[in-house]
Scaffold this active site. Structure first.
Site, short mmCIF file in Angstrom:
data_model
loop_
_atom_site.label_atom_id
_atom_site.label_comp_id
_atom_site.label_asym_id
_atom_site.label_seq_id
_atom_site.Cartn_x
_atom_site.Cartn_y
_atom_site.Cartn_z
N HIS A 96 35.11 63.57 4.48
CA HIS A 96 35.46 64.60 5.46
C HIS A 96 35.08 65.99 4.96
CE1 HIS A 96 38.71 65.97 2.90
NE2 HIS A 96 38.97 64.70 2.66
N GLU A 201 42.97 57.71 2.69
CA GLU A 201 42.93 58.21 1.31
C GLU A 201 43.96 57.48 0.46
OE1 GLU A 201 41.42 59.02 -1.03
OE2 GLU A 201 41.26 61.19 -1.30
#
Ligand SMILES: *[C@@H]1O[C@H](CO)[C@@H](O)[C@H](O)[C@H]1NC(C)=O
Ligand SMILES: *[C@@H]1O[C@H](CO)[C@@H](O)[C@H](O)[C@H]1NC(C)=O
Ligand SMILES: *[C@@H]1O[C@H](CO)[C@@H](O)[C@H](O)[C@H]1NC(C)=O
Length: 354
Positions: A96, A201
């Site tokens: 990201h 994550e």
């Protein structure tokens, strides 16, 4: 209570993971070579890192194909020539763009960030619980968008047959900005990424690792499929326990097991996964790829060979660990976490995550 949930997930993961053996196939991308420095590598300046070379499959090709067209044919050839239990895929691993939590870690410094600030939802001017992209992060995702379009136009690159995205806001936003509005080649898969829990994550006590509810995500991107079994609330983050890297690797292997060996999988060899720094590192470990730290917003393709083995899986559970933190801003300019007045670190959450 949440520990048992984490352990249950992890135990299940082992059972599925060890039946497939993955390897990163080297010789095709600069990022696989020890001589490539990840910290300065610019995927947009290097044709996604694709090495300029010839392939065995070239002899079957028409003339005047681009490097990416010839590479795609080579991957197809690998799949045609391999037995049923072996499959090749090219994973486009995208990190990201910069989020508010990245900006805050830089602002406060990593030790103070880890042992205090990251446990809060934000400060008086920024929010980093399930962080959104900063302006810089948005522009990094738009750079990826422009680069994909350039590769489509100039290299006639085969665009992903499948798209996956982590359920955290920063990855959803990044995938959206990267792939929306592209003029895709005729006949290619449309961009409708599958939102997948296991590509999130690494789950620490930081509020940036706490995802929003399924309803929130669905409202943000109503037309994107959310995988089956995705829970309404985040059942994995609790602000007390952190997933260890061993547990994370088992999770990553489980996620990859759900990407490989699907129906018509060999014909759909290009896959995009928009995820995170820690999770991409974990995926690379599972693939046996060398360590390659992606900058925010960067994308690297990896050629993967997967082979189903007969090995019987053994279920083991890898426990998570409690991560203590300070209750007030820690003593500054230290390399490790030191709470003020030597107050002992605690494991009680400071914030809910958003
Ligand atoms: C790739 O290598 C060939 C042969 O060395 C060369 O002719 C060609 O210009 C190179 N292409 C690029 C894009 O560097
Ligand atoms: C809050 O954190 C951001 C980084 O995310 C930083 O830019 C900003 O200056 C901080 N605000 C205050 C009041 O410290
Ligand atoms: C998705 O991307 C489009 C195109 O860049 C943008 O207009 C839209 O606001 C984005 N949607 C969300 C929910 O961020």
């Amino acid at each position: 209570m949440k520990l048992s949930l984490g352990s249950a997930l992890v135990g299940l993961a082992v059972a599925q993971a060890s039946t497939v053996k993955y390897s990163a196939v080297t010789g095709y991308f600069l990022q696989d070579e020890d001589s490539t420095d990840a910290s300065t590598f610019d995927y947009t300046a290097e044709n996604f890192g694709l090495i300029n070379r010839t392939y065995p499959a070239d002899k079957h090709n028409k003339k005047h194909l681009t490097q990416w067209e010839r590479f795609y044919h080579q991957v197809s050839r690998f799949n045609e020539e391999s037995p049923k239990h072996v499959e090749y895929k090219v994973l486009f691993l995208g990190r990201h763009g910069e989020g508010w939590h990245n900006a805050a870690e830089t602002y406060y410094g990593t030790p103070a960030w880890n042992c205090y600030w990251a446990e809060l939802d934000g400060n008086s001017t920024a929010t980093w619980a399930d962080a959104s992209l900063t302006e810089n992060g948005i522009s990094q995702a738009l750079t990826a968008n422009a680069f994909w379009q350039k590769e489509i136009n100039e290299q006639r690159i085969h665009t992903p047959d499948h798209y996956y995205v982590s359920p955290l806001t920063r990855t959803l936003q990044t995938a959206n900005l990267t792939f929306t509005g592209l003029d895709l080649p005729k006949g290619s898969a449309i961009f409708k990424p599958t939102i997948k829990e296991l590509f999130r994550e690494g789950i620490s006590i930081h509020t940036c690792d706490h995802r929003r509810s399924r309803s929130y995500i669905h409202e943000m991107f109503p037309s994107w499929p959310i995988e089956k079994g995705f829970s309404e609330e985040d059942e994995l983050w609790n602000g007390v326990l952190a997933e260890t890297s061993g547990a994370q690797d088992i999770r990553s292997a489980t996620a990859l097991g759900q990407v490989f060996f699907g129906s018509s999988s060999k014909k759909e060899s290009f896959v995009s996964i928009t995820s995170h720094s820690g999770e991409i590192s974990s995926i690379l470990r599972v693939l046996g790829h060398r360590t390659f730290k992606l900058n925010t917003g960067a994308v690297i393709p990896v050629l993967v060979r997967a082979e189903k083995t007969d090995k019987k899986a053994t279920a083991t559970s890898v426990p998570w660990t409690a991560e203590p933190h300070c209750t007030e801003p820690p003593v500054s300019s230290v390399s490790a976490c030191v709470c003020p007045s030597s107050a002992a670190p605690v494991t009680t959450p400071l914030a809910t995550g958003f």
